[in-house]
Design an enzyme around this catalytic site. Structure first.
Site, mmCIF file in Angstrom:
data_model
loop_
_atom_site.group_PDB
_atom_site.id
_atom_site.type_symbol
_atom_site.label_atom_id
_atom_site.label_comp_id
_atom_site.label_asym_id
_atom_site.label_seq_id
_atom_site.Cartn_x
_atom_site.Cartn_y
_atom_site.Cartn_z
ATOM 1 N N GLU A 156 -7.738 -33.060 -63.850
ATOM 2 C CA GLU A 156 -7.879 -33.933 -62.426
ATOM 3 C C GLU A 156 -8.060 -33.249 -61.115
ATOM 4 O O GLU A 156 -7.725 -33.684 -60.174
ATOM 5 C CB GLU A 156 -6.630 -34.736 -62.514
ATOM 6 C CG GLU A 156 -6.545 -35.764 -63.587
ATOM 7 C CD GLU A 156 -5.344 -36.771 -63.641
ATOM 8 O OE1 GLU A 156 -5.298 -37.730 -62.939
ATOM 9 O OE2 GLU A 156 -4.343 -36.312 -64.343
ATOM 10 N N SER A 193 -5.906 -40.433 -64.433
ATOM 11 C CA SER A 193 -7.400 -40.778 -63.942
ATOM 12 C C SER A 193 -8.117 -41.312 -65.322
ATOM 13 O O SER A 193 -9.439 -40.868 -65.124
ATOM 14 C CB SER A 193 -7.804 -39.630 -63.388
ATOM 15 O OG SER A 193 -7.248 -39.287 -62.164
ATOM 16 N N SER A 247 -8.118 -45.891 -53.139
ATOM 17 C CA SER A 247 -7.291 -46.132 -54.411
ATOM 18 C C SER A 247 -6.282 -47.406 -54.252
ATOM 19 O O SER A 247 -6.166 -47.879 -53.112
ATOM 20 C CB SER A 247 -6.436 -44.899 -54.673
ATOM 21 O OG SER A 247 -7.387 -43.797 -54.511
#
Length: 379
Positions: free
Chosen positions: A27, A207, A347
């Protein structure tokens, strides 16, 4: 020597914040994108900023203070590059300064750091490893400590803790590295009691990296191998028929209880099998967020209650996002907690707080204030 009470930053200067991002996990690029958002939004009149990147090979380097340099787009994957000079954090409780070391050059003092904002996702950053390093030097930092970070990263032990606290979770199986290498058939057979579709995922990744939706037993072995590319330990979850409802949690000040946001719901367009990496970070138009989610008030209350309970069951600090399922028969199950959720302006975590009345810059400031208030040592 460990201090018992918070030692506030000197009033004659602004608190110095080391923003740490990148890292060794898969990530890495997501962490860079998170740093870009924070660097752009943080209050420069209130904090002095030191951006520190960790390259993929683990080198700590002083980076450019340029948010555009680390943005993630469909055509560009940001990365922290290694350098001849590397950054050393304080190595004892008597030191508070950052130092740059380069072969053949005298050490360069960067000055005292008051708090670290670790924007690392995945292993070697979000999983308690960095937190343990900072604890050894009595350095304050944003977010959860060693145990909560480690348990929150490992979806297996996360569910064990939740179940031990009476928090409802869905059916699952775990395939360890030893089980897979010693008897693959038996490892696959351990999943036979789960109803399809299944979601096969690395136990310690985020993720949506390495996740496969499996519709039949013939697909299971390949899905486990895909997950093992990210983590030798694999979690196999029974697909839950229902809606995915999320809640953002923010630590309370002092002895106050954790705060919870309005609940949100993600709807992913049909060109994605689930809320995958592309949908999260590269195809914003393919995702719809409803906040507050269109659920009955009692369900919203239950999601918020369980989110706070999950936060406290692990002993979390700072922030966390809790993902739940609202099933077709009216139950709420906790799927997982994320102790360093995606933190770009788009997000879910900051968007839910924005819908609750706390803007992105205000949220960053609140997290730093919580970290600066925290005492070092055991707590």
């Amino acid at each position: 020597m460990t201090t018992d009470q918070p030692q506030p930053a000197q009033p004659s200067r602004r608190p110095r914040v080391a923003i740490v991002f990148g890292g060794r996990s898969s990530e890495h690029a997501v962490s860079c994108a998170t740093a870009a958002g924070v660097l752009r939004a943080i209050d420069r009149s209130k904090y002095d900023i030191v951006p520190i990147g960790i390259s993929r090979d683990g080198q700590w380097v002083l980076t450019e203070d340029d948010p555009s340099r680390f943005e993630l787009t469909a055509g560009r994957t940001p990365e922290v590059e290694s350098s001849a000079a590397h950054v050393v954090l304080p190595l004892s409780t008597r030191e508070t300064s950052l130092t740059v070391l380069e072969a053949g050059q005298p050490p360069q003092e960067l000055g005292q750091v008051d708090v670290v904002f670790p924007l690392l996702h995945g292993p070697f950053g979000e999983d308690g490893t960095l937190q343990g390093f900072l604890e050894m030097s009595d350095v304050r930092y944003v977010g959860s400590g060693v145990l909560a970070s480690a348990a929150g990263m490992d979806k297996h032990y996360m569910k064990v803790v939740f179940a031990g606290h009476g928090i409802p979770v869905g059916p699952y199986a775990v395939i360890t590295d030893r089980a897979w290498r010693s008897d693959r058939a038996a490892a696959l057979a351990s999943c036979e009691g789960l109803r399809y579709p299944l979601f096969v995922k690395p136990a310690r990744a985020g993720s949506s990296m390495g996740i496969t939706k499996v519709e039949s037993p013939t697909e299971l072995e390949a899905a486990v191998e895909t997950a093992r590319e990210h983590d030798p330990k694999v979690l196999v979850e029974e697909g839950i028929a229902g809606r995915e409802i999320e809640c953002a949690v923010l630590e309370g000040h002092g002895t106050d209880a954790p705060r919870t946001s309005q609940v949100g719901e993600i709807a992913v367009h049909d060109n994605h099998a689930f809320y995958d990496f592309e949908a999260k970070y590269l195809a914003e138009a393919d995702v719809d967020l409803s906040c507050p989610a269109d659920v009955p008030p009692e369900i919203s209350d239950e999601v918020r209650r369980l989110a706070a309970a999950a936060f406290e069951s692990l002993g979390c600090e700072g922030l966390a996002r809790v993902d739940c399922f609202y099933t077709e028969d009216g139950r709420v199950l906790v799927n997982e907690i994320n102790t360093m959720p995606g933190f770009t302006p788009t997000s879910m975590y900051p968007r839910m707080w924005a819908a609750t009345g706390l803007t992105y810059p205000e949220l960053i400031d609140e997290l730093l204030e919580l970290a600066l208030e925290r005492r070092t040592g055991l707590r």
